[in-house]
Enzyme design. Structure first.
Site, mmCIF file in Angstrom:
data_model
loop_
_atom_site.group_PDB
_atom_site.id
_atom_site.type_symbol
_atom_site.label_atom_id
_atom_site.label_comp_id
_atom_site.label_asym_id
_atom_site.label_seq_id
_atom_site.Cartn_x
_atom_site.Cartn_y
_atom_site.Cartn_z
ATOM 1 N N VAL A 1 1.410 -0.860 -0.036
ATOM 2 C CA VAL A 1 -0.015 -0.317 -0.070
ATOM 3 C C VAL A 1 1.314 1.116 0.278
ATOM 4 C CG1 VAL A 1 -1.267 1.968 0.818
ATOM 5 C CG2 VAL A 1 -1.793 -1.528 1.461
ATOM 6 N N GLY B 1 -2.436 2.936 6.991
ATOM 7 C CA GLY B 1 -3.285 2.659 7.900
ATOM 8 C C GLY B 1 -4.959 3.404 7.477
ATOM 9 N N GLY C 1 -4.909 -2.099 2.847
ATOM 10 C CA GLY C 1 -3.557 -3.187 3.209
ATOM 11 C C GLY C 1 -4.670 -4.899 3.022
ATOM 12 N N TYR D 1 -1.192 -9.676 9.067
ATOM 13 C CA TYR D 1 -1.632 -10.822 8.801
ATOM 14 C C TYR D 1 -1.730 -11.868 9.185
ATOM 15 C CZ TYR D 1 1.111 -9.807 4.266
ATOM 16 O OH TYR D 1 1.376 -9.584 2.873
HETATM 17 C C1 LIG Z 1 2.121 -4.310 4.870
HETATM 18 C C2 LIG Z 1 0.601 -2.663 4.606
HETATM 19 C C3 LIG Z 1 0.371 -3.620 3.246
HETATM 20 C C4 LIG Z 1 -0.760 -2.600 5.705
HETATM 21 O O1 LIG Z 1 -1.075 -2.296 4.462
HETATM 22 P P1 LIG Z 1 -1.976 -0.841 5.431
HETATM 23 O O2 LIG Z 1 -3.264 -0.172 4.301
HETATM 24 O O3 LIG Z 1 -1.309 -0.018 6.336
HETATM 25 O O4 LIG Z 1 -2.977 -1.967 6.880
HETATM 26 P P2 LIG Z 1 -4.478 -2.266 7.130
HETATM 27 O O5 LIG Z 1 -5.173 -0.153 7.469
HETATM 28 O O6 LIG Z 1 -5.386 -2.377 5.840
HETATM 29 O O7 LIG Z 1 -4.480 -2.914 9.168
HETATM 30 C C5 LIG Z 1 -5.396 -3.851 8.584
HETATM 31 C C6 LIG Z 1 -5.112 -3.989 10.181
HETATM 32 O O8 LIG Z 1 -3.701 -4.780 10.357
HETATM 33 C C7 LIG Z 1 -2.762 -3.066 11.308
HETATM 34 N N1 LIG Z 1 -2.059 -3.421 11.147
HETATM 35 C C8 LIG Z 1 -0.532 -2.599 9.534
HETATM 36 N N2 LIG Z 1 0.498 -3.150 9.685
HETATM 37 C C9 LIG Z 1 0.309 -3.444 10.644
HETATM 38 C C10 LIG Z 1 1.721 -4.081 11.408
HETATM 39 N N3 LIG Z 1 2.923 -3.288 10.956
HETATM 40 N N4 LIG Z 1 1.882 -4.410 12.377
HETATM 41 C C11 LIG Z 1 0.984 -4.791 12.957
HETATM 42 N N5 LIG Z 1 0.248 -5.115 12.538
HETATM 43 C C12 LIG Z 1 -0.619 -3.659 11.298
HETATM 44 C C13 LIG Z 1 -3.905 -2.302 11.157
HETATM 45 O O9 LIG Z 1 -3.019 -1.328 13.027
HETATM 46 C C14 LIG Z 1 -4.921 -2.702 11.513
HETATM 47 O O10 LIG Z 1 -5.246 -3.043 12.245
HETATM 48 P P3 LIG Z 1 -6.798 -3.310 12.988
HETATM 49 O O11 LIG Z 1 -7.868 -3.799 11.873
HETATM 50 O O12 LIG Z 1 -6.869 -3.637 14.556
HETATM 51 O O13 LIG Z 1 -7.228 -1.782 13.379
HETATM 52 C C15 LIG Z 1 1.147 -1.553 4.333
HETATM 53 O O14 LIG Z 1 1.724 -1.132 5.660
HETATM 54 C C16 LIG Z 1 2.482 -1.788 3.530
HETATM 55 O O15 LIG Z 1 1.999 -1.833 2.239
HETATM 56 N N6 LIG Z 1 3.954 -1.912 3.498
HETATM 57 C C17 LIG Z 1 4.811 -1.639 3.503
HETATM 58 C C18 LIG Z 1 5.335 -3.203 2.459
HETATM 59 C C19 LIG Z 1 5.307 -3.991 2.849
HETATM 60 O O16 LIG Z 1 5.749 -4.757 3.951
HETATM 61 N N7 LIG Z 1 4.430 -5.079 2.849
HETATM 62 C C20 LIG Z 1 4.072 -6.966 3.439
HETATM 63 C C21 LIG Z 1 5.025 -7.056 2.968
HETATM 64 S S1 LIG Z 1 4.916 -9.166 3.761
#
Ligand SMILES: CC(C)(COP(=O)(O)OP(=O)(O)OC[C@H]1O[C@@H](n2cnc3c(N)ncnc32)[C@H](O)[C@@H]1OP(=O)(O)O)[C@@H](O)C(=O)NCCC(=O)NCCS
Length: 139
Positions: free
Chosen positions: A73, A79, A83, A111
């Site tokens: 994302v 946030g 994701g 996850y």
């Molecule tokens: C990881 C990623 C995809 C999450 O996307 P996002 O849109 O920020 O996440 P969301 O807003 O959908 O979060 C969903 C839930 O997960 C939680 N969450 C998100 N990132 C988190 C993290 N790093 N650690 C713990 N919890 C996390 C959120 O708090 C939320 O919890 P809730 O439902 O209790 O409110 C995004 O941060 C990203 O693209 N990161 C960089 C690339 C990456 O690492 N991708 C994953 C590769 S394995």
């Protein structure tokens, strides 16, 4: 939010590759990224106001096994539940499949909230083995 499922038409692969780089994930150049997404069983792209906000993909036999890759994302859209939306959209396309993935270090709880559990016997043979060990993916 515009959700595009299993549709790679018109995707700006340079932007996808640049996004992967921007969020600190492995990136292989626009051509290889295109090849990977087009060969995947499930692909999802999220657009907001015409802007690419997030994406992900899964490879699968379509029967009982699948693996998720390249979930990202854009930082300015993080946030806000995107994701989660990407992963859930992928899972919806994979009924009956066990799904594996390897989380970036520090992303495990993202996850976990989506129903994934840590694997105790996962083994990987990465092309860039030492680099992946250095990043904390393997011992
Ligand atoms: C990881 C990623 C995809 C999450 O996307 P996002 O849109 O920020 O996440 P969301 O807003 O959908 O979060 C969903 C839930 O997960 C939680 N969450 C998100 N990132 C988190 C993290 N790093 N650690 C713990 N919890 C996390 C959120 O708090 C939320 O919890 P809730 O439902 O209790 O409110 C995004 O941060 C990203 O693209 N990161 C960089 C690339 C990456 O690492 N991708 C994953 C590769 S394995």
């Amino acid at each position: 939010m515009d959700v595009r499922m299993n549709d790679c038409a018109g995707v700006d692969w340079a932007e996808v590759d640049a996004t992967l780089e921007r969020v600190g994930m492995a990136h292989h150049g626009p051509e290889l990224v295109r090849k990977a997404f087009e060969a995947s069983r499930v692909v999802v792209f999220l657009y907001e106001g015409g802007r690419l906000a997030g994406f992900g993909r899964a490879i699968s036999d379509g029967a009982y096994q699948a693996a998720i890759y390249d979930v990202a994302v854009q930082p300015e859209f993080q946030g806000r539940g995107l994701g989660r939306q990407v992963v859930q959209a992928i899972l919806n396309e994979l009924p009956g499949c066990s799904v594996i993935l390897y989380a970036s270090p520090g992303k495990e709880d993202f996850y976990r909230k989506l129903g994934f559990r840590r694997m105790r016997t996962g083994m990987a043979r990465f092309t860039l083995g030492q680099a992946m060990a250095d990043k904390g993916f393997t011992d």
